[in-house]
Design an enzyme around this catalytic site. Sequence first.
Site, PDB file in Angstrom:
ATOM      1  N   CYS A   1      -2.187  -2.056  -0.872  1.00 35.01           N
ATOM      2  CA  CYS A   1      -3.456  -2.072  -0.141  1.00 35.01           C
ATOM      3  C   CYS A   1      -4.163  -3.422  -0.213  1.00 35.01           C
ATOM      4  O   CYS A   1      -4.994  -3.732   0.637  1.00 35.01           O
ATOM      5  CB  CYS A   1      -4.384  -0.987  -0.666  1.00 35.01           C
ATOM      6  SG  CYS A   1      -3.755   0.686  -0.414  1.00 35.01           S
TER       7      CYS A   1
ATOM      8  N   HIS B   1      -8.608   2.723   6.817  1.00 36.11           N
ATOM      9  CA  HIS B   1      -7.990   1.813   5.853  1.00 36.11           C
ATOM     10  C   HIS B   1      -6.588   1.458   6.344  1.00 36.11           C
ATOM     11  O   HIS B   1      -5.594   2.052   5.915  1.00 36.11           O
ATOM     12  CB  HIS B   1      -7.964   2.510   4.496  1.00 36.11           C
ATOM     13  CG  HIS B   1      -7.240   1.793   3.408  1.00 36.11           C
ATOM     14  ND1 HIS B   1      -6.997   0.433   3.413  1.00 36.11           N
ATOM     15  CD2 HIS B   1      -6.700   2.265   2.239  1.00 36.11           C
ATOM     16  CE1 HIS B   1      -6.346   0.107   2.303  1.00 36.11           C
ATOM     17  NE2 HIS B   1      -6.153   1.201   1.588  1.00 36.11           N
TER      18      HIS B   1
ATOM     19  N   CYS C   1      -8.386  -1.214  -4.941  1.00 34.86           N
ATOM     20  CA  CYS C   1      -7.291  -0.652  -5.732  1.00 34.86           C
ATOM     21  C   CYS C   1      -5.988  -0.768  -4.961  1.00 34.86           C
ATOM     22  O   CYS C   1      -5.967  -0.818  -3.730  1.00 34.86           O
ATOM     23  CB  CYS C   1      -7.584   0.805  -6.074  1.00 34.86           C
ATOM     24  SG  CYS C   1      -7.910   1.862  -4.644  1.00 34.86           S
TER      25      CYS C   1
END
Length: 377
Positions: free
Chosen positions: A89, A333, A363
Amino acid sequence: MRDAVIVDAVRTPIGKRNGALADVHPGDMTAHVLTALQARVGFDPAIVDDVIWGCVSQVGDQSGSVGRVGVLAAGWPESVPSTVVDRRCGSAQQAVHFAAAGVIAGQYDYVIAGGVESMSRVPMGSARAGGAPYPASVLDRYGVDGFNQGLGAEMMARKWGMSRAQVDEYSARSHERTATAIDSGAFDGQLAPFDGGLSQDEGLRRATTVEKLAGLRTAFDDNGVITAGNSSQISDGCGGLLITTGELAAQRGWTPMARIHTAVLAGDDPVIMLSAPIAATAKALERSGLTVADIGAYEVNEAFAPVPLAWQAETGASDDVLNPLGGAIAVGHPLGASGAILMTRLVHHMRDNGIRYGLQTMCEAGGQANATILELL
């Protein structure tokens, strides 16, 4: 000593899964951002030393070095190279870190960092291709059969004593803040809309309330708190930033937006997986000599509501400065792009509101996190 500054930052609107951007090839989405940056700043693309591009699922439409594909799709000179970064991510945020380090070291003069992810065209998990990424030695070390972010979010909620109401209240706030940001035009100066297509973030659900969120079923644990409503949305998007030195920017008559003040990484428990932003923030503040109170805006990626809530519990940061424009729960996201999208949001928010320092952290799978402090110029 050379520094690294952000000349400009731009992003696409974020499209929801199978929504307005589903028909846009990620190479073309990349080209869209590159050409938007070029048009805004007015540079000759031949000066670009590298395009460092984040992308998580590098298969299918995102294989073949999607950054290089985007360079070619933009019609830029063949002399402009590109490489693709995968730190899960945090891929695009790591691309910014690599770009800043290269500029400071003198390996680059002008570099574009960012990322793209089309989760509609390349579904999450596609890159595993049926394989098993964790050998027995890793599974045995932690006494698990596998690693799951959703279950990690449930672990965070239990560890920090979060109720279902608390995570749903935070999620409703994300939608409220995003709606306010869109309606006030806070995103207008950072967006590269598509002609005749998407012009604003698509995932916002204006009718979201705590009561409606409370009616959703849990996704990972029947007795847990994590639902689709308090998790980040699966989505499509792209963002990019032009990075150079302050001296070179001045020579070209450019006014940089911000300096990349501090860039760090951290690792933490890979089973909980989502708690490393806490350690990364502490490391960034210690290295920078700044305090929590010195930071006027924090972007803590809303992978799941417990992530920013646990981070806030440990740092003591106020509600006002934590994700002031909403976040991924409200708008999505797009994995490998999110680091650049968040940084674009952050740097524009800092400029528009005269905020000297901003910090971004997110994260990442495996229990990792990036943290970046920007200083307004």
